[in-house]
Design an enzyme around this catalytic site. Structure first.
Site, PDB file in Angstrom:
ATOM      1  N   GLY A 169       5.602   3.112   0.543  1.00 51.34           N
ATOM      2  CA  GLY A 169       6.442   3.949  -0.328  1.00 51.34           C
ATOM      3  C   GLY A 169       6.173   3.629  -1.776  1.00 51.34           C
ATOM      4  N   SER A 226       0.855  -1.184   0.000  1.00 46.22           N
ATOM      5  CA  SER A 226       0.000   0.000   0.000  1.00 46.22           C
ATOM      6  C   SER A 226       0.892   1.236   0.000  1.00 46.22           C
ATOM      7  CB  SER A 226      -0.899   0.010   1.236  1.00 46.22           C
ATOM      8  OG  SER A 226      -0.097   0.271   2.379  1.00 46.22           O
ATOM      9  N   LYS A 227       0.256   2.390  -0.087  1.00 45.82           N
ATOM     10  CA  LYS A 227       0.986   3.671  -0.142  1.00 45.82           C
ATOM     11  C   LYS A 227       1.989   3.792   0.995  1.00 45.82           C
ATOM     12  CE  LYS A 227      -1.454   6.785  -3.041  1.00 45.82           C
ATOM     13  NZ  LYS A 227      -2.920   6.708  -3.106  1.00 45.82           N
ATOM     14  N   ARG A 228       1.608   3.266   2.145  1.00 42.59           N
ATOM     15  CA  ARG A 228       2.437   3.326   3.342  1.00 42.59           C
ATOM     16  C   ARG A 228       3.824   2.709   3.088  1.00 42.59           C
ATOM     17  NH1 ARG A 228       2.786  -0.653   6.910  1.00 42.59           N
ATOM     18  NH2 ARG A 228       1.237  -1.965   5.936  1.00 42.59           N
TER      19      ARG A 228
END
Ligand code: GLU
Length: 482
Positions: free
Chosen positions: A262, A258-260
């Site tokens: 990076g 996920s975006k978390r």
């Protein structure tokens, strides 16, 4: 909903040996080419090439808000950069809405689909009742056998598939193995909404049929869709493709990417300085392997890759492995190509002249073994490009201040007298000079390095001096003592 089971009665055998393999990558534009999507594209590409078939591209652009020109261009760019060019023209799903509608209407005329006039209130009541009874939430076939004459006035109907209700649907997934679902769990899905727009399920199936897709290779988040798509394909009177649902990519922590975590888009990896061949090799090895081979060329990948050998466990991103692989591909990359890739990077940090670029190219042999990304390579070679006077970092300044200047000053006339300016002759010269002057090499090398490179971190100093050439080296050294 899914279980891995053996064949049972009401299943349809799939074609095992299609004549020509046709795969497709079917991304929905999101603004970038997702790293997981890139691996899906790679597997589709490799499998098609391995089988001597075709690999097609379909842009699933039915979400009009997200499908901007830029978002579509990002997919083309990402695929082109990765070297995963597709065969023929890309297919745009939205432009094919008439074909999707026609398929739904044909099913309607054949009695394989029906109009459903259920109102939103009826559907809500249906869900509430199922919830209260602890039943699975699904459309209960309210209009399956009702006559359209009973249709309430003013309600625009949807078109639903008349799906089989008994038995089970089994797929021999090339990655997941045999998977079945009880048909009672699949409701009569909507094919055409009341405003006449086709649903995603209908669009995918009609497009796959029209494109002659023999193998659907995609993320296993689509496995549930496959059962419904399979039923729809059969209803349309076509042979189902083979499916291969590949596990998703997880972050290093094991959680779904996920975006978390990076970098998600392929462009982010390009900007960090990874080479496309690194990413191809890395993504290939995420979930598929050939013995212990870590470095796999494109030719080997095509020769060896089989979708049936992809593992079922989610793959984890490992940045250290990725960086090590990149170091390998940088080391073995052609210098002229590397220069083309480096030029925009170095130009973005300041003006560079042709002489500097030549020095950088000549210095690549010594720099390449030390870099894990193109960014690192550009940074480590910046001292070759810099116009004089070369800026000195703190360690170089200290080296020169701690007696280094005097050591250097004494060396300059002797260096000026040297006529043969190659790494070999410079190695011989430094040794001879140290001996003659009764100094250790460890005394004379650091000030040379400080003056010629502006830092204490560089490839072999005699190599650097040879790359810089006599004039530039002496000019830099004189700047440093001046
Ligand atoms: N458009 C879908 C996605 O981007 C893929 C659909 C498919 O491969 O069938 O996830």
């Amino acid at each position: 909903m899914l279980n891995h089971a053996s064949l049972s009665e009401n299943t349809h055998k799939q074609q095992l040996f299609p004549m020509t393999v046709v795969t497709r990558f079917a991304p929905s534009p999101t603004g970038y080419l997702h790293i997981g999507g890139a691996r899906t594209a790679l597997y589709n590409y490799l499998y098609a090439k391995h089988m001597g078939g075709k690999y097609l591209l379909r842009i699933e652009d039915t979400d009009r808000a997200r499908s901007t020109e830029g978002a579509i261009a990002a997919i083309f760019d990402g695929l082109s950069w990765l070297g995963l060019g597709w065969d023929g023209e890309p297919v745009f799903q939205f432009a094919r809405a008439d074909k999707h509608r026609a398929a739904a209407e044909r099913l309607l005329s054949e009695g394989k689909a029906y109009y459903c006039y259920a109102s939103p209130e009826e559907l809500t009541a249906m869900r509430e009742e199922q919830k209260a009874k602890g039943l699975p939430i699904k459309y209960n076939g309210l209009w399956r056998d009702r006559n359209a004459k009973d249709a309430p006035a003013g309600v625009k109907p949807v078109i639903r598939l008349r799906a089989p209700q008994d038995g089970e649907t089994m797929l021999h997934d090339l990655v997941q193995g045999p998977v079945t679902v009880a048909n009672s769990q699949l409701d009569d899905m909507i094919l055409l909404r009341s405003d006449g727009t086709p649903t995603y399920m209908l669009a995918v199936v009609v497009d796959d049929i029209d494109m002659g897709i023999t193998h659907v290779i995609r993320g296993d988040d689509h496995l549930n869709n496959a059962f419904r798509q399979y039923q729809l394909i059969l209803a349309l009177g076509h042979e189902a493709p083979q499916y291969g649902h590949i596990p998703l990519i997880h972050g290093a922590d094991g959680a779904k990417l996920s975006k978390r975590h990076g970098a998600l888009g392929v462009d982010a990896y390009r900007d960090m300085g990874f080479l496309p061949e690194t990413l191809r090799n890395y993504l290939l090895r995420l979930g598929w392997g050939h013995g212990d081979d870590e470095i796999i060329s494109d030719e080997q990948a095509i020769a060896w890759f089989d979708i049936a050998d992809v593992g079922r466990a989610p793959a984890r991103l490992d940045f250290d492995k990725l960086a090590n692989l990149n170091a390998h591909y940088i080391r073995t990359a052609d210098d002229a190509r590397l220069m083309n890739l480096l030029r925009p990077l170095v130009e973005s940090t300041g003006p560079v002249d042709a002489g500097g670029l030549k020095r950088l190219e000549r210095g690549l042999a010594g720099l390449k073994p030390r870099a894990k990304t193109l960014k690192e390579l550009a940074e480590s070679g910046a001292f070759y490009l810099h116009p004089r006077p070369l800026p000195l970092d703190d360690k170089a300044k200290t080296t020169l201040a701690d007696g280094g200047k005097a050591t250097l000053q004494a060396m300059i006339p002797a260096l000026e007298a040297l006529t043969d300016w190659t790494q070999g002759s410079l190695d011989a010269w430094t040794k001879a000079y140290a001996e003659q002057t009764g100094q250790k090499l460890g005394k004379i090398m650091p000030p040379l390095r400080a003056g010629a490179c502006g830092s204490m971190n560089s490839p072999s100093i005699t190599e650097v001096m040879a790359v810089l050439g006599k004039d530039e080296t002496l000019a830099r050294l004189k700047d440093a003592v001046g």
